[in-house]
Write a protein that holds these residues in place. Structure first.
Motif, short mmCIF file in Angstrom:
data_model
loop_
_atom_site.label_atom_id
_atom_site.label_comp_id
_atom_site.label_asym_id
_atom_site.label_seq_id
_atom_site.Cartn_x
_atom_site.Cartn_y
_atom_site.Cartn_z
N ARG A 169 0.85 -1.20 0.00
CA ARG A 169 0.00 0.00 0.00
C ARG A 169 0.87 1.24 0.00
O ARG A 169 2.05 1.17 0.37
N LEU A 170 0.29 2.35 -0.39
CA LEU A 170 1.07 3.55 -0.62
C LEU A 170 0.66 4.68 0.31
O LEU A 170 -0.54 4.93 0.52
N ASN A 171 1.66 5.34 0.87
CA ASN A 171 1.42 6.51 1.70
C ASN A 171 0.35 6.26 2.76
O ASN A 171 0.34 5.23 3.40
N GLU A 172 -0.58 7.20 2.91
CA GLU A 172 -1.48 7.12 4.07
C GLU A 172 -2.77 6.34 3.78
O GLU A 172 -3.69 6.37 4.58
N ALA A 173 -2.83 5.65 2.66
CA ALA A 173 -4.06 4.94 2.29
C ALA A 173 -4.58 4.07 3.44
O ALA A 173 -3.89 3.17 3.89
N PRO A 174 -5.78 4.34 3.91
CA PRO A 174 -6.28 3.62 5.09
C PRO A 174 -6.81 2.23 4.75
O PRO A 174 -7.19 1.96 3.60
N VAL A 175 -6.83 1.40 5.76
CA VAL A 175 -7.36 0.05 5.63
C VAL A 175 -8.63 -0.08 6.46
O VAL A 175 -9.67 -0.53 5.96
N ARG A 176 -8.53 0.33 7.73
CA ARG A 176 -9.65 0.16 8.65
C ARG A 176 -10.89 0.91 8.15
O ARG A 176 -10.82 2.10 7.81
N GLY A 177 -11.99 0.20 8.06
CA GLY A 177 -13.22 0.80 7.57
C GLY A 177 -13.41 0.59 6.07
O GLY A 177 -14.49 0.83 5.55
N TYR A 178 -12.35 0.16 5.39
CA TYR A 178 -12.44 -0.01 3.93
C TYR A 178 -12.11 -1.45 3.51
O TYR A 178 -11.85 -1.72 2.34
N GLU A 179 -12.12 -2.36 4.48
CA GLU A 179 -11.65 -3.73 4.22
C GLU A 179 -12.39 -4.39 3.07
O GLU A 179 -11.80 -5.14 2.27
N LYS A 180 -13.69 -4.15 2.97
CA LYS A 180 -14.48 -4.80 1.92
C LYS A 180 -13.90 -4.49 0.53
O LYS A 180 -13.88 -5.35 -0.34
N ASP A 181 -13.46 -3.28 0.35
CA ASP A 181 -12.98 -2.87 -0.97
C ASP A 181 -11.47 -2.98 -1.15
O ASP A 181 -10.99 -3.19 -2.27
N VAL A 182 -10.70 -2.81 -0.08
CA VAL A 182 -9.23 -2.75 -0.27
C VAL A 182 -8.49 -3.87 0.47
O VAL A 182 -7.27 -3.94 0.41
N GLY A 183 -9.24 -4.75 1.15
CA GLY A 183 -8.58 -5.83 1.86
C GLY A 183 -8.13 -5.42 3.24
O GLY A 183 -8.25 -4.24 3.62
N SER A 184 -7.64 -6.38 4.01
CA SER A 184 -7.27 -6.06 5.38
C SER A 184 -5.79 -6.30 5.66
O SER A 184 -5.28 -5.88 6.68
N ARG A 185 -5.09 -6.95 4.75
CA ARG A 185 -3.68 -7.23 4.99
C ARG A 185 -2.78 -6.17 4.36
O ARG A 185 -3.09 -5.63 3.31
N THR A 186 -1.70 -5.85 5.07
CA THR A 186 -0.69 -4.95 4.51
C THR A 186 0.67 -5.55 4.77
O THR A 186 1.03 -5.74 5.93
N THR A 187 1.41 -5.89 3.72
CA THR A 187 2.77 -6.40 3.90
C THR A 187 3.75 -5.24 3.92
O THR A 187 4.63 -5.17 4.78
N LEU A 188 3.58 -4.33 2.98
CA LEU A 188 4.47 -3.18 2.86
C LEU A 188 3.65 -1.91 2.83
O LEU A 188 2.64 -1.85 2.13
N ARG A 189 4.09 -0.92 3.55
CA ARG A 189 3.53 0.41 3.37
C ARG A 189 4.67 1.27 2.86
O ARG A 189 5.61 1.59 3.58
N ILE A 190 4.61 1.60 1.58
CA ILE A 190 5.69 2.35 0.95
C ILE A 190 5.32 3.83 0.98
O ILE A 190 4.23 4.20 0.55
N THR A 191 6.23 4.64 1.48
CA THR A 191 5.84 6.04 1.66
C THR A 191 7.06 6.96 1.66
O THR A 191 8.18 6.52 1.86
N TYR A 192 6.81 8.22 1.38
CA TYR A 192 7.82 9.26 1.59
C TYR A 192 7.32 10.08 2.78
O TYR A 192 6.14 9.96 3.16
N PRO A 193 8.18 10.91 3.39
CA PRO A 193 7.79 11.56 4.64
C PRO A 193 6.48 12.34 4.56
O PRO A 193 5.63 12.22 5.45
N GLU A 194 6.27 13.07 3.48
CA GLU A 194 5.07 13.89 3.39
C GLU A 194 3.82 13.05 3.23
O GLU A 194 2.70 13.53 3.45
N GLY A 195 3.98 11.80 2.82
CA GLY A 195 2.83 10.94 2.61
C GLY A 195 2.56 10.01 3.77
O GLY A 195 1.54 9.33 3.80
N ALA A 196 3.47 9.97 4.75
CA ALA A 196 3.35 9.00 5.83
C ALA A 196 2.16 9.30 6.73
O ALA A 196 1.80 10.47 6.93
N ILE A 197 1.56 8.26 7.25
CA ILE A 197 0.46 8.40 8.21
C ILE A 197 0.96 9.22 9.39
O ILE A 197 2.04 8.98 9.92
#
Ligand SMILES: *[C@@H]1O[C@H](CO)[C@@H](O)[C@H](O)[C@H]1NC(C)=O
Ligand SMILES: *[C@@H]1O[C@H](CO)[C@@H](O)[C@H](O)[C@H]1NC(C)=O
Ligand SMILES: *[C@@H]1O[C@H](CO)[C@@H](O)[C@H](O)[C@H]1NC(C)=O
Ligand SMILES: *[C@@H]1O[C@H](CO)[C@@H](O)[C@H](O)[C@H]1NC(C)=O
Length: 363
Positions: A169-197
């Protein structure tokens, strides 16, 4: 006089070598300049793309049961349309990073020049450079790169996304609340500082935090996050950045900057600008992640990619209300050139687009 036969032999050998080289390079250059029309475009991609399997691959994968993971599939398909492709390129920087010559001569974001010391400090702290024992030992990995596009909304692709071995997943893209559409597992969260959660409680458990550095300041930021130091100077960021990343050093990785370099200059054909960041020559993080996957996954799928400008009222991202029409002309990216590259990958079946937004109705 007695030297002469030897010399002739040497000369003969030399000309054979030269001829051999010419023959070899003309094959590589696909007879460009030999009066024949090139079969390849400027970037080196086959002009006539279709998703049918080359014969040798049909043989290689023909015996696998339907639905089984196909070892090396993405790289083999990529090589079929882009003969210059060479698969080996580690996902993350490890302690041998100085030996990866392709990144040594470029400054960020295309390489690591003048960042070697800082990277050493970071890698000494993280001590881990792979995906983890379980994933590293898989003989065939399926990866999905989940983009943030509104096209993911209400498609119920969550279970399909979760079936992959690696979910990026990329940057701050959320998972919680969106599991039905985007899944619930995250192996990698790839981000740059301005995009980080920014809010610590929004980080999911057990995913790797992967920095994709676009400037030297980004490495400094990562060091501060790892050592829980106060960020002394936040001036060089283009928006506010996270002040704390709730991750152990062992869960932090640095994405190999070669993927930015290769995507920009080889795959998309963005202006080289002497290897420096310039107008319109930075690939988006999504394309960088796809490039990483081509080198490190056996099968590659993507979801949530592609903006459709003819639907200005559709949501830009799956997780917020901003509409497509809010997208601004970007100084750094060249979305249309980048899309041409992604279309080639989809058209040729190198990657599978689960949401179909890259081609739309255009492939
Ligand atoms: C596929 O199966 C056939 C028949 O069982 C066998 O002759 C062939 O070698 C196999 N091909 C591969 C690539 O394993
Ligand atoms: C998705 O469905 C919800 C609930 O039915 C709706 O409110 C929302 O507008 C839909 N989003 C999109 C992008 O279609
Ligand atoms: C994107 O690339 C096209 C074609 O090379 C060029 O005309 C355009 O100016 C570029 N846009 C940006 C923002 O650099
Ligand atoms: C964009 O959306 C319009 C309207 O829904 C549709 O007709 C068109 O095919 C879409 N184009 C792409 C590239 O997805």
């Amino acid at each position: 006089m007695r030297m002469k036969p030897t010399r002739n032999l040497v000369l003969g050998l030399c000309s054979m070598l030269v001829l051999g080289f010419l023959y070899y390079s003309s094959g590589r250059l696909h007879l460009r300049g030999w009066g024949q029309k090139s079969l390849y475009d400027k970037q080196g991609f086959l002009l006539r793309l279709n998703s049918s399997l080359p014969l040798e691959l049909m043989y290689k994968y023909g015996n696998l049961s339907k639905g089984a993971c196909k070892p090396d599939y993405a790289a083999a398909k990529m090589t079929a349309i882009y003969p210059k492709f060479s698969k080996p390129a580690p996902m993350f920087l490890d302690t041998n990073f100085r030996r990866f010559s392709k990144i040594g001569n470029f400054y960020p974001p295309f390489g690591i020049k003048l960042q070697e010391k800082m990277i050493n400090i970071i890698l000494t702290a993280t001590k881990n450079y792979g995906l983890g024992a379980e994933l590293d030992s898989l003989s065939c990995k399926r990866c999905v790169v989940v983009g943030n596009g509104g096209i993911l909304a209400n498609r119920s692709l969550g279970p399909t996304i979760d079936e992959h071995d690696v979910v990026a997943r990329l940057n701050e893209a959320p998972v919680r609340g969106y599991e039905k559409d985007v899944g619930s597992r995250t192996t990698l969260r790839i981000t740059y500082p301005e995009g980080a959660i920014q809010r610590a409680e929004r980080y999911e458990a057990d995913s790797l935090f992967v920095l994709s550095a676009f400037k030297s300041l980004d490495f400094k930021w990562l060091r501060s996050m790892i050592f829980n130091e106060k960020l002394r100077n936040a001036d060089g960021f283009w928006k506010s950045v996270a002040r704390h990343v709730p991750r152990e050093p062992s869960e932090v990785r640095i994405l190999n900057p070669y993927f930015i370099q290769e995507a920009a200059f080889k795959f998309i054909g963005l202006p080289h600008n002497n290897g420096q960041m310039g107008r319109g020559n930075i690939p988006t993080l999504g394309t960088v992640a796809i490039t990483m996957a081509l080198h490190n996954c056996d099968e590659v799928a993507v979801a949530g990619f592609g903006y459709n400008m003819s639907t200005p009222h559709a949501p830009l991202h799956y997780y917020e209300k901003i509409r497509m029409s809010a997208i601004k002309e970007s100084w750094t990216h060249n979305i249309s050139k980048e899309k041409e590259f992604l279309i080639k990958l989809v058209k040729a079946g190198v990657i599978k687009d689960l949401t179909g937004g890259i081609c739309g109705s255009g492939c």
